[in-house]
Design a protein around this motif. Structure first.
Motif, PDB file in Angstrom:
ATOM      1  N   GLY A  32      29.133 -14.678   5.328  1.00 24.54           N
ATOM      2  CA  GLY A  32      29.586 -14.965   3.642  1.00 24.54           C
ATOM      3  C   GLY A  32      28.771 -15.271   2.644  1.00 24.54           C
ATOM      4  O   GLY A  32      28.902 -14.331   1.582  1.00 24.54           O
ATOM      5  N   SER A  33      27.930 -16.016   2.839  1.00 26.22           N
ATOM      6  CA  SER A  33      26.767 -16.179   1.871  1.00 26.22           C
ATOM      7  C   SER A  33      25.913 -15.202   1.648  1.00 26.22           C
ATOM      8  O   SER A  33      25.500 -14.857   0.541  1.00 26.22           O
ATOM      9  CB  SER A  33      26.176 -17.357   2.290  1.00 26.22           C
ATOM     10  N   THR A  52      28.036 -12.075  -0.232  1.00 26.63           N
ATOM     11  CA  THR A  52      28.507 -12.333  -1.516  1.00 26.63           C
ATOM     12  C   THR A  52      27.166 -12.074  -2.585  1.00 26.63           C
ATOM     13  O   THR A  52      27.693 -11.937  -3.716  1.00 26.63           O
ATOM     14  CB  THR A  52      29.103 -13.657  -1.604  1.00 26.63           C
ATOM     15  N   GLN A  53      26.196 -12.009  -1.960  1.00 25.43           N
ATOM     16  CA  GLN A  53      24.997 -11.938  -2.752  1.00 25.43           C
ATOM     17  C   GLN A  53      24.642 -10.109  -2.574  1.00 25.43           C
ATOM     18  O   GLN A  53      23.581 -10.029  -3.160  1.00 25.43           O
ATOM     19  CB  GLN A  53      23.666 -12.647  -2.242  1.00 25.43           C
ATOM     20  N   ALA A  54      25.326  -9.279  -1.739  1.00 26.28           N
ATOM     21  CA  ALA A  54      24.942  -8.054  -1.797  1.00 26.28           C
ATOM     22  C   ALA A  54      24.662  -7.274  -2.828  1.00 26.28           C
ATOM     23  O   ALA A  54      25.733  -7.151  -3.537  1.00 26.28           O
ATOM     24  CB  ALA A  54      25.728  -7.543  -0.709  1.00 26.28           C
ATOM     25  N   SER A  55      23.727  -6.523  -2.983  1.00 26.60           N
ATOM     26  CA  SER A  55      23.442  -5.827  -4.177  1.00 26.60           C
ATOM     27  C   SER A  55      22.315  -4.772  -3.960  1.00 26.60           C
ATOM     28  O   SER A  55      21.860  -4.672  -3.051  1.00 26.60           O
ATOM     29  CB  SER A  55      22.975  -6.619  -5.429  1.00 26.60           C
ATOM     30  N   ASN A  74      17.349 -13.055   0.531  1.00 27.31           N
ATOM     31  CA  ASN A  74      18.899 -13.609   0.395  1.00 27.31           C
ATOM     32  C   ASN A  74      19.500 -14.034   1.798  1.00 27.31           C
ATOM     33  O   ASN A  74      20.161 -14.592   1.992  1.00 27.31           O
ATOM     34  CB  ASN A  74      19.508 -12.761  -0.422  1.00 27.31           C
ATOM     35  N   GLY A  88      30.534 -20.055   4.042  1.00 27.03           N
ATOM     36  CA  GLY A  88      30.500 -18.846   3.187  1.00 27.03           C
ATOM     37  C   GLY A  88      32.055 -18.193   3.618  1.00 27.03           C
ATOM     38  O   GLY A  88      32.827 -18.871   4.325  1.00 27.03           O
ATOM     39  N   ALA A  89      32.627 -17.371   2.745  1.00 31.20           N
ATOM     40  CA  ALA A  89      33.773 -16.776   3.040  1.00 31.20           C
ATOM     41  C   ALA A  89      33.833 -16.012   4.367  1.00 31.20           C
ATOM     42  O   ALA A  89      32.930 -15.490   5.002  1.00 31.20           O
ATOM     43  CB  ALA A  89      33.989 -15.420   2.024  1.00 31.20           C
ATOM     44  N   ARG A 143      35.908 -13.774   5.486  1.00 39.25           N
ATOM     45  CA  ARG A 143      36.155 -12.264   5.518  1.00 39.25           C
ATOM     46  C   ARG A 143      35.391 -11.612   4.602  1.00 39.25           C
ATOM     47  O   ARG A 143      36.058 -10.681   3.678  1.00 39.25           O
ATOM     48  CB  ARG A 143      37.731 -11.982   5.290  1.00 39.25           C
ATOM     49  N   ILE A 144      34.084 -11.619   4.354  1.00 40.34           N
ATOM     50  CA  ILE A 144      33.463 -11.425   3.317  1.00 40.34           C
ATOM     51  C   ILE A 144      33.120  -9.706   3.270  1.00 40.34           C
ATOM     52  O   ILE A 144      33.152  -9.156   2.437  1.00 40.34           O
ATOM     53  CB  ILE A 144      32.011 -11.828   3.359  1.00 40.34           C
ATOM     54  N   LYS A 190      39.067  -9.459  -1.578  1.00 41.48           N
ATOM     55  CA  LYS A 190      38.026  -9.782  -2.561  1.00 41.48           C
ATOM     56  C   LYS A 190      36.634  -9.725  -1.916  1.00 41.48           C
ATOM     57  O   LYS A 190      35.640 -10.327  -2.558  1.00 41.48           O
ATOM     58  CB  LYS A 190      38.270 -10.854  -3.307  1.00 41.48           C
ATOM     59  N   GLY A 191      36.368  -8.582  -0.778  1.00 43.36           N
ATOM     60  CA  GLY A 191      34.977  -8.820  -0.269  1.00 43.36           C
ATOM     61  C   GLY A 191      34.334  -7.577  -0.707  1.00 43.36           C
ATOM     62  O   GLY A 191      34.435  -6.853  -1.531  1.00 43.36           O
ATOM     63  N   MET A 192      33.316  -7.348   0.233  1.00 43.62           N
ATOM     64  CA  MET A 192      32.178  -6.384  -0.084  1.00 43.62           C
ATOM     65  C   MET A 192      33.109  -4.915  -0.198  1.00 43.62           C
ATOM     66  O   MET A 192      32.926  -4.242  -1.242  1.00 43.62           O
ATOM     67  CB  MET A 192      31.351  -6.270   0.895  1.00 43.62           C
ATOM     68  N   GLY A 224      35.373  -4.755  -3.266  1.00 47.35           N
ATOM     69  CA  GLY A 224      34.306  -4.163  -4.523  1.00 47.35           C
ATOM     70  C   GLY A 224      33.627  -3.108  -4.702  1.00 47.35           C
ATOM     71  O   GLY A 224      33.423  -2.675  -5.686  1.00 47.35           O
TER      72      GLY A 224
END
Lengths: 459, 459
Positions: free
Chosen positions: A186-187, A190-193, A216, A230-231, A233-234, A239-241, A244
């Motif tokens: 989850g952590s 949510t930082q995936a970029s 990260n 962390g989430a 179900r990231i 509203k996960g990966m 988005g």
């Protein structure tokens, strides 16, 4: 395997994976991938973007006096966070780190820096190291497949899926419980970029993406060990990966035959030091030249028949002005293989702007090919049409480019590639390279992983 | 202002902004926002997710012995990278940091940690500090507006736009040229991340988002100072932030009246310690209760008439089990204001699960309101319908909730909020709070910004 909570299933798998669960041939392939990665990490020494990240890391706190992890390009010690950051940047620079075709994901460059840094800090065993590495590969590859082609059109999957792969690796090294591993996912997620926009400018973001995915991911797992939530179900959540960053995500891919299918063994070694999207056409050109005894001078023009992803990624660069840009230029890559039979780091460095190469580059065009595109990304078929000066139209084809699972590199070829990279960057002498190789082939049976270079000194 | 290269125009503005260009009322508002932020940063002390991030930072290298920036929750020194990371985490915890309505973006929590850490490290002047802060606000708010409502549905704009805002602030503090600033935008934007998925689980990601936006933005600017190249169209490019993360992006918003419109002054102070989406309805409920002299016991049920964004963000939590989750629960917030006239940190901590509050919570429903939604996000209208036990149907309305630009907080109210937060967390004694406040109100005329707490000791 179907489940209504794939993030949890994948996290549980990663947290629970033990060395003894992993078939011997998978362990052996993991060791080969490690040696291959180590060469890429050394090969990044001296590269401006890599040295910039190393300088920043050192100013930001890497040199805090109690680090036990090694920064391979300069042999300094750092905390695992910064060692992972810099080694990940370094190992993605020469564009020879491994790739999983189906996921269009480079696992080694985000997985090994984390595994090595944490193993060195904890003096962990080779068995735990291998288990952590395999966990990272299996997780990252499945997430890349899950996010799909729509994701890869804009996002650099190695940055995004790579963050969670790094978290899985770190989480396994830290011995997280399944619940903690899910927190780490989850952590991390949510930082995936990582966006492809930099390619147009030949900017330095590619190494930044791998550096930060590794750092990260490591941070996410460390936080999870401390109870940071962390989430859950990231990956698949509303509203996960995928919500988005993908329009064609397939959650079933996340848990595809966990523990039965070893996706790590589907990973390709990169033989040429260029963007993977150029390799199939490069090998197809070599094939047709060998078959018909063609010299570069015999060739009037070349049409590379490619999948849409190749056009998306390679299309932006028309006239390469840097080595890095040249690695993303189909014309330059085909020119280098036509003249040298190989497009390695030295061929790029010395030859990408040479007059004959520049001239050949202008004879290359890329066109979309229905068959190649349909097969992609499961298979990377190479097809070229060559028009010769004497008026012939010849076709070249490879169904599996060199380095792919069915056409993999031998340990000798991996060692040769390693030596070329270490020599190219000056990160290790010939003798040091021999010692590093000896130790690296034996990583799985190490009882306490420590410094790579100290082993060298003691030897 | 129209341009075919808005990323460049915005970066050039940020790099070129000088204190003397900024109108006095904007400077004054910036100081108010600074004091308001400082209270939130102190208020995060002791919060589990914040302390986890601080612990990680310390293990990763924060305590390297030569840091000059302060971690406000524990008064330790760290490098600017880690000080910014921890202070950003801390200042987003109590949900009382400022917000720009139109951008749905919290600027202070990503801008001030970076400006303060770099100012302390360089002993910069208050004038440079203010210029860097205003640059960060103007950039971040415009990017939030640009990314639009589709972005905010899945992405936490404070994490995404916040990374570039932090880079603008850091870049201005470091004196980057316009070209370097554009590089910093590129390296920041390609790291932009933050997904709303965590809300469903009441996970800890919100503080992680601000921590990493600040740290990554600072890193991006530092790298740019060293020549690290970034994408030149990271915001509007074909594979940039909007391409990946928005379907309604409007590039004209990026350069909207730069240097003429001061978006910083449009920022709202958060009066209640809850998600901003609850504030309009909370104030509308207070209004109708005051107008008709209602006590909470007189109320049978409440219908909060809200915009879609409120339903998206608040909808997931039905029965709050933590204080943080309660801050995202409309029923709890309305119950707290009904009973206490205010929903501050203490009211949440002591009262969110109290029996009367829980009972009132069950009487609250949210419904979509056409007018409220049309006005959003430019205006956050509050509308409630109250059914009383004696059978009346009453309506309450506010056109501008308390803390909004047209209904802003006085310096006395800001100071009071600051003292409540410092006292709540125990980060500063009453006497220390007085000294901190005195110094903070004078930040713009500081010649060399240094330790905040040492000033305190010397006083």
């Amino acid at each position: 395997m179907t489940t209504d909570h794939p993030s949890r299933a994948l996290a549980t798998f990663a947290a629970s994976l033990h060395f003894d669960d992993i078939p011997q041939h998978v362990v052996e392939r993991a060791v080969n991938l490690y040696v291959d990665w180590l060469g890429s990490a050394l090969g990044g020494k001296g590269a401006r973007p890599v040295e910039s990240i190393a300088l920043f890391a050192s100013m930001a706190g890497a040199a805090n006096g109690n680090g036990q992890a090694e920064v391979l390009i300069d042999r300094t010690r750092a905390t695992p966070y910064f060692a992972a950051m810099v080694n990940a940047a370094a190992s993605h620079f020469v564009e020879q780190d491994d790739v999983h075709n189906g996921a269009v994901f480079h696992p080694a460059t985000v997985v090994f820096p984390v595994a090595l840094a944490l193993a060195q800090a904890a003096r962990a065993s080779g068995r735990d190291f291998i288990a952590a590495v395999v966990a990272g590969y299996e997780v990252g590859i499945r997430i890349g497949e899950f996010l799909g082609r729509s994701h890869y059109k804009v996002f650099h999957t190695t940055g995004t899926a790579g963050t969670v792969a790094a978290a899985a690796t770190a989480g396994r090294m830290l011995g997280l419980s399944p619940v903690q591993m899910l927190d780490a996912f989850g952590s991390a997620g949510t930082q995936a970029s990582g966006l492809w926009e930099f390619l147009r400018d030949a900017a330095d973001s590619k190494q930044l993406h791998t550096a930060m995915a590794a750092a990260n991911g490591l941070m996410a797992a460390s936080l999870a060990a401390d109870g940071f939530k962390g989430a859950t179900r990231i990956l698949e959540g509303e509203k996960g990966m995928a919500a988005g960053m993908s329009t064609d995500a397939d959650p079933a891919r996340l848990t595809d035959r966990l523990g039965v299918r070893w996706a790590l063994t589907e990973t390709s070694f990169k033989y040429h030091a260029a963007c993977r999207h150029t390799h199939p056409a490069a090998d197809a050109l070599l094939a047709v030249m060998a078959q018909h005894g063609l010299k570069p001078q015999d060739i009037e023009r070349v049409t590379a028949r490619v999948h849409q992803g190749a056009i998306d990624v390679l299309g932006a660069v028309t006239l390469p002005t840097t080595v890095h840009q040249a690695k993303f230029n189909m014309g330059t890559v085909l020119a280098l293989v036509a003249y040298h039979g190989y497009a390695g780091v030295t061929e790029f460095e010395e030859g990408y702007a040479a007059a004959p190469v520049a001239a050949f580059r202008g004879k290359v065009e890329m066109v979309f090919d229905e068959e190649v595109d349909r097969a992609y990304p499961a298979r990377w078929i190479g097809k070229v049409t060559v028009h010769t000066r004497d008026g012939r139209e010849l076709t070249g084809r490879v169904d599996e480019p060199k380095g792919d699972p069915g056409n993999t590199l031998s340990r000798e070829e991996i060692a040769m590639k390693f030596r070329r990279l270490a020599d190219f960057s000056g990160a290790a002498s010939d003798e040091e390279a021999s010692h590093l190789l000896d130790a690296a082939w034996g990583i799985a049976s190490e009882t306490r992983i420590g410094s790579l270079f100290e082993v060298d000194v003691r030897a």
